[in-house]
Scaffold this motif. Structure first.
Motif, short mmCIF file in Angstrom:
data_model
loop_
_atom_site.label_atom_id
_atom_site.label_comp_id
_atom_site.label_asym_id
_atom_site.label_seq_id
_atom_site.Cartn_x
_atom_site.Cartn_y
_atom_site.Cartn_z
N GLN A 160 0.91 -1.00 0.30
CA GLN A 160 0.41 0.03 -0.23
C GLN A 160 1.04 1.46 -0.38
OE1 GLN A 160 -3.37 0.58 3.02
NE2 GLN A 160 -3.04 -2.30 2.44
N ILE A 161 1.93 0.84 0.36
CA ILE A 161 3.04 1.77 0.34
C ILE A 161 4.25 1.77 -0.14
CG2 ILE A 161 3.86 3.64 1.57
CD1 ILE A 161 2.21 3.05 4.11
N ILE A 162 4.48 2.81 -1.38
CA ILE A 162 6.31 2.24 -1.88
C ILE A 162 6.81 3.76 -1.51
CG2 ILE A 162 6.99 2.46 -4.38
CD1 ILE A 162 4.79 1.45 -5.50
N MET A 163 8.74 3.23 -0.76
CA MET A 163 9.11 4.34 0.07
C MET A 163 10.23 4.61 -1.11
SD MET A 163 8.87 4.02 3.92
CE MET A 163 7.13 4.50 4.28
N ALA A 164 10.56 6.18 -2.04
CA ALA A 164 11.38 5.48 -2.98
C ALA A 164 12.55 6.76 -2.21
CB ALA A 164 11.10 6.43 -4.47
N ASP A 165 14.14 6.32 -2.05
CA ASP A 165 15.03 6.89 -1.58
C ASP A 165 15.93 7.10 -3.13
OD1 ASP A 165 16.82 8.54 -0.15
OD2 ASP A 165 16.96 7.25 1.19
N GLU A 166 15.72 8.22 -3.12
CA GLU A 166 16.94 9.46 -4.45
C GLU A 166 16.46 8.04 -5.95
OE1 GLU A 166 17.70 12.01 -4.47
OE2 GLU A 166 18.68 13.07 -2.34
N PRO A 167 15.20 7.84 -6.40
CA PRO A 167 15.25 7.12 -6.91
C PRO A 167 16.27 7.51 -8.05
CG PRO A 167 13.41 8.07 -7.07
CD PRO A 167 13.83 8.04 -6.02
N THR A 168 16.81 8.38 -9.31
CA THR A 168 16.97 8.67 -10.48
C THR A 168 18.46 9.01 -10.04
OG1 THR A 168 16.13 10.51 -10.09
CG2 THR A 168 15.14 8.76 -11.14
N GLY A 169 18.91 9.55 -8.43
CA GLY A 169 20.06 9.65 -8.27
C GLY A 169 21.21 8.99 -9.19
N ALA A 170 20.99 8.17 -9.60
CA ALA A 170 22.60 7.41 -10.08
C ALA A 170 21.82 7.31 -11.66
CB ALA A 170 22.75 5.92 -9.40
N LEU A 171 20.90 7.74 -11.95
CA LEU A 171 20.79 7.63 -13.37
C LEU A 171 20.78 8.98 -14.29
CD1 LEU A 171 17.40 5.51 -12.66
CD2 LEU A 171 19.81 4.06 -13.06
N ASP A 172 21.09 8.74 -15.37
CA ASP A 172 20.52 10.08 -16.31
C ASP A 172 19.53 10.15 -16.57
OD1 ASP A 172 19.29 8.71 -18.86
OD2 ASP A 172 20.53 7.22 -18.67
N SER A 173 19.48 11.77 -17.19
CA SER A 173 17.97 12.31 -17.33
C SER A 173 16.56 11.58 -17.56
CB SER A 173 18.13 13.96 -18.12
OG SER A 173 17.04 14.77 -18.11
N LYS A 174 17.15 11.06 -18.89
CA LYS A 174 15.60 10.42 -19.83
C LYS A 174 15.20 9.07 -18.41
CE LYS A 174 15.05 7.52 -24.32
NZ LYS A 174 15.86 7.38 -25.19
N THR A 175 16.83 8.69 -18.07
CA THR A 175 15.91 7.05 -17.10
C THR A 175 15.21 7.41 -16.08
OG1 THR A 175 18.61 5.55 -18.59
CG2 THR A 175 17.28 4.56 -16.75
N GLY A 176 16.14 8.82 -16.23
CA GLY A 176 14.85 9.07 -14.06
C GLY A 176 13.97 9.62 -15.19
N GLN A 177 13.88 10.50 -15.72
CA GLN A 177 11.83 10.54 -16.56
C GLN A 177 11.36 9.42 -16.37
OE1 GLN A 177 11.40 13.19 -19.88
NE2 GLN A 177 13.26 14.46 -19.17
N GLU A 178 11.74 8.24 -17.06
CA GLU A 178 10.84 6.70 -17.25
C GLU A 178 10.73 6.84 -15.71
OE1 GLU A 178 13.86 4.94 -19.32
OE2 GLU A 178 13.30 5.64 -21.04
N ILE A 179 11.46 6.76 -14.70
CA ILE A 179 11.32 5.55 -13.69
C ILE A 179 10.84 6.33 -12.92
CG2 ILE A 179 12.61 5.75 -11.36
CD1 ILE A 179 13.52 3.43 -12.84
N PHE A 180 10.41 7.76 -13.54
CA PHE A 180 9.39 9.10 -12.09
C PHE A 180 7.97 9.13 -13.07
CE2 PHE A 180 12.65 11.89 -10.97
CZ PHE A 180 12.35 11.22 -9.50
N ASN A 181 8.23 8.72 -14.46
CA ASN A 181 6.78 8.95 -14.84
C ASN A 181 6.18 6.56 -14.50
OD1 ASN A 181 6.01 10.11 -16.97
ND2 ASN A 181 7.90 9.13 -18.15
N THR A 182 6.57 5.91 -13.92
CA THR A 182 6.38 4.62 -13.27
C THR A 182 5.44 5.26 -12.71
OG1 THR A 182 7.72 3.13 -14.60
CG2 THR A 182 7.20 2.36 -12.96
N LEU A 183 6.44 6.08 -11.25
CA LEU A 183 6.33 6.32 -9.97
C LEU A 183 4.50 6.98 -9.94
CD1 LEU A 183 9.70 7.40 -7.92
CD2 LEU A 183 8.54 4.80 -7.94
N LYS A 184 4.62 7.44 -10.90
CA LYS A 184 3.30 8.85 -10.96
C LYS A 184 2.50 7.60 -11.39
CE LYS A 184 1.23 12.25 -11.49
NZ LYS A 184 1.12 13.36 -10.41
#
Length: 846
Positions: A160-184
């Motif tokens: 019921q709860i997902i906790m993400a700690d700097e999930p894109t900190g080690a990723l490039d911008s494009k991959t980071g956007q994809e991860i945030f799209n997934t989280l959204k």
């Protein structure tokens, strides 16, 4: 769903002042939505996430989860909370490197007691665009793929709860956007709490943005979405200076005019981009949501949070259960981390278990069974018991003196009753006459000894040595006594009618028959009987033979003579035929070892049998003693030993063993009673069973030597085993501690995804068990080998082969139990320490 009430958390830094990571935080989270926690490094954002997720503990305040306070939660309850409700996504992925992608993901389900099938794993991999990667290892994936694996692992258990700690900190911008799209997308149905330092992403993707500074909330804003202005089909105005054209749209004259108007207002050049990444960055900068709507932020209100009211029973957790195979895999990985220490630990444990195994074998040794085996092997035919009276010395502790322990007939009767064995006295003439008489005593003898004997040319030394070395023994009793006590029956003649009449044995008669008999009626009158005089028992008795006792009085220098009519001959059932090989062998000829052994056996039989006896009725002893004026009675302590003639069966020997045990005959000098009679047993084994030149000349001496060695070795092996066990357990504990240190991060990851301290203990307990069980198998083999070596060594010492020390099922299970105990004790403290450690400290390798 989650409410933080006045939560505080501080850290103590060794070389600096206390750091207040969270300072009276009050915060409420709703049932769903993507909540970003922003802040610079050291602002407390990661600490806040860890406290909410139970990876760390608050110093004060309360965290209410679905209406239940966590103020009094144990670490195990926080573990179960994460296992049931929380899916963690870390900046550094925190995927277990030794597991495949599928195993990493399935583990989250397996901790909940579910199977975690390949189908379920494949479905979640498809959802995060990782189709077909189930069997890959983490080191075969890119950073973005690893983060998707972390997301898949968080999602598969449907938290019921997902906790993400700097999930894109080690990723490039494009991959980071994809991860945030997934989280959204996930935030549509889940509460997603994301720690980030990127404000643009937070404002573009977040439904709510909470900002921290120095552990204090400085901003808490929630997003409201406003539709963009659509001026034509496929054309939207996102802002006064930003247009959006849908994919595939064909510009109309009106669209061209609109573009010209925007160009006219532009301060510089106008860019037209079809690059998805660039377009997303532009939208993020313009605060355009992924839905295409423009986001505006305002202060968060309870209405915007949408917190649910709980009744108090909604919070139900599932205790984790780490599968044995997974636990074993982690444990096996640790074993390979320090090979040299592992080998040293194994060697010590093997030595310890082997020593304990041998000690257990020795402990299973039965002294009673060994005693019986020794006596049966030595074919013991008679038992002899002597005693001494022991008293402590006056001035020295541990010092004892012994005095005469002679026996009376009553003493022997008591021994007979107590032992339930046929103990009787085999008295010599000297004992009956008393030890204090003066002068010498002589008996009538075989005529062959006499130089004047018609049979003087016979060269047979057989009987000569038999009688000369083994003087006759004297017995008294009724005919019933003779049958019951000595198993002799009247063969010829009659029973004595007075105390001065005697019977002789058939063996003595046989000697007279062969060699004649000479006796003195008085000092001057000798009678010689030979040939037809002794041809039959009847002829012999018809000559009215006598047994003569002559005592030479040194004071008077004269002989005193007493004669005893021989009125009968008894059948002793003694078979002399085996000894006939000694005929013609001179007593001084010892050149043939076989014949010499036979001779010694013959002497032993004569000295401890009824074959060479002289028998009289009740009162016979006192009659004999009258020659020296000695008053013999049943309390006269004149006998040196009691003797029992036996058949060496187990029942008889068991009685003998228990009698000796009761009377402390097996005890060492120090352990014997401080005062009273001390018994000294011996026996007459078959000489053929006694090894040549052995100091173990009796079954008892052989057993006593064996028993002493076993008792000593029990202690030796036990203490060697105990000392090595202590050292081995300590070394194993340090090995497990080093394994824990080596695996600390993986332990933290397991705890973060829901494993309990008990699961962690199970990993390293399994590691300990692998070590100790391997050692146990080797120790079982070595124990069996050593048992065989010891048995053979002891067999040599006691002169016969007897399986004294046998490896048995109880020893097998004893070694196994010791291995389990060693594993349990050695792993307990290190595992207890790591299980009490906060998961975040393990992840951060603190």
């Amino acid at each position: 769903m989650i409410q933080l009430i006045d939560v505080c958390k501080s850290y103590h830094v060794k070389s600096g002042p206390e750091v207040q990571a969270l300072n009276h935080i009050n915060l409420t989270f709703g049932e769903k939505g993507l909540v970003f926690i922003l802040g610079k490094s050291g602002s407390g954002k990661s600490t806040l996430l860890n406290v909410i997720g139970g990876l760390d503990r608050a110093d004060s305040g309360d965290i209410v989860i679905m209406g239940k306070s966590s103020k009094d939660f144990t670490q195990a309850e926080f573990d179960s909370y994460r296992n049931t409700y929380v899916g963690f996504i870390f900046q550094e992925y925190n995927i277990l490197p030794d597991f495949t992608i599928g195993q990493n993901i399935a583990l989250a389900l397996q901790l909940q007691g579910q199977k975690g099938s390949d189908g379920e794993v494949d479905a979640i991999l498809d959802k995060v665009d990782l189709h077909g990667l189930r069997e890959r290892k983490p080191n075969e994936l890119s950073g973005g793929q690893k983060q998707r694996v972390a997301i898949a692992r968080a999602l598969i258990k449907k938290p019921q709860i997902i906790m993400a700690d700097e999930p894109t900190g080690a990723l490039d911008s494009k991959t980071g956007q994809e991860i945030f799209n997934t989280l959204k997308k996930l935030a549509e149905d889940h509460l997603v709490i994301c720690v980030s330092h990127d404000r643009d992403f937070a404002e573009a993707f977040g439904d709510r943005v909470v900002e921290l500074k120095d552990g204090v909330i400085i901003s808490d804003l929630s997003k409201s979405l406003v539709d963009t202005e659509k001026v034509a089909v496929g054309v939207s105005i996102l802002s006064p200076r930003l247009l959006s054209l849908e994919k595939g749209h064909v510009l109309s004259d009106e669209d061209v005019a609109l573009l010209n108007s925007y160009l006219a207002k532009a301060d510089g050049e106008m860019l037209v981009s079809s690059d998805t990444t660039i377009n997303q960055e532009v939208k993020t900068s313009a605060k355009i949501d992924i839905s295409g709507k423009k986001g505006t932020f305002s202060s968060t209100t309870p209405e915007l949070v949408g917190a649910k009211t709980y009744g108090g029973n909604e919070f139900q957790v599932k205790k984790s259960r780490l599968p044995f195979a997974r636990s074993l895999k982690v444990a096996f990985k640790s074993l390979k981390s320090k090979p040299f220490r592992l080998v040293a630990t194994l060697l010590l444990i093997i030595i310890s278990l082997t020593m304990f195994g041998v000690s257990a074998t020795l402990a299973s040794y039965s002294s009673e069974k060994a005693f019986i085996a020794v006596y049966e092997n030595y074919n013991v035919s008679s038992l002899r018991l002597t005693r001494q009276y022991r008293t402590p010395c006056d001035n020295y502790q541990g010092c004892y003196s012994t005095s005469n322990g002679s026996l009376s007939l009553n003493d022997v009767a008591q021994i007979r009753q107590e032992s339930d064995l046929p103990f009787y006295v085999f008295p010599s003439l000297r004992q009956i006459l008393g030890y204090d008489h003066d002068g010498s005593i002589s008996l009538g003898q075989i005529w062959y000894y006499s130089a004047s004997s018609p049979m003087k040319n016979k060269t047979d030394a057989y009987y000569y040595y038999g009688y000369d070395s083994c003087a006759p023994t004297f017995f008294e009793g009724s005919e019933a006594d003779l049958k019951e006590k000595y198993n002799v029956t009247l063969a010829s003649g009659k029973m004595p009618t007075s105390a001065n009449e005697v019977l002789i044995s058939d063996f003595r008669y046989e000697a007279y028959q062969l060699y004649g008999y000479s006796y003195n009626k008085d000092p001057e009158n000798r009678v010689d009987l030979y040939d037809t005089d002794c041809s039959t028992m009847a002829n012999f008795l018809a000559k009215s033979p006598m047994m003569t006792l002559q005592k030479y009085n040194d004071t008077l220098q004269t002989y005193q003579t007493k004669t005893y009519p021989i009125v009968g001959i008894v059948n002793t059932h003694f078979d002399s035929k085996p000894y006939r090989a000694l005929k013609g062998i001179k007593s001084t000829d010892t050149s043939d070892p076989t014949l010499e052994e036979l001779r010694q056996r013959f002497y032993g039989v004569l000295s401890l049998s009824y074959a060479n006896g002289i028998y009289g009725m009740k009162g016979f002893y006192n009659e004999l003693a009258s020659l020296t004026n000695f008053k013999f009675n049943e309390d006269a302590k004149v006998f040196t030993s009691a003797i029992a003639l036996i058949t060496p069966d187990s029942a008889t020997i068991t009685k003998w063993y228990r009698f000796l045990e009761k009377n402390h005959a097996f005890a060492s000098y120090e352990d014997q009673p401080t005062s009273g009679y001390i018994y000294y047993p011996t026996d007459s084994p078959d000489p053929s069973r006694v090894a040549k030149n052995s100091y173990l000349t009796s079954a008892f001496s052989s057993f006593y030597s064996l028993n002493s060695m076993v008792t000593s070795m029990k202690k030796t092996f036990f203490w060697i085993g105990f000392s090595t066990a202590c050292f081995a357990a300590l070394l194993l504990a340090t090995f497990i501690a080093s394994s824990i240190a080596y695996q600390k991060r993986q332990i933290g990851i397991l705890r973060a995804i829901g494993a309990r301290g008990g699961d962690v203990y199970g990993i390293f307990y399994n590691e300990s068990m692998m070590i100790t069980l391997f050692a146990a198998v080797v120790a079982e083999i070595l124990t069996g080998v050593l048992d065989g070596v010891l048995s053979n060594s002891f067999a040599g010492a006691i002169n016969f082969a007897f399986p004294l020390f046998q490896f048995n099922i109880w020893v097998f299970f004893f070694i196994l139990l010791l291995a389990v105990l060693t594993a349990s004790l050695s792993s307990f403290i290190p595992c207890l320490i790591i299980s009490k450690k906060k998961p975040i400290d393990s992840i951060n390798d603190k």
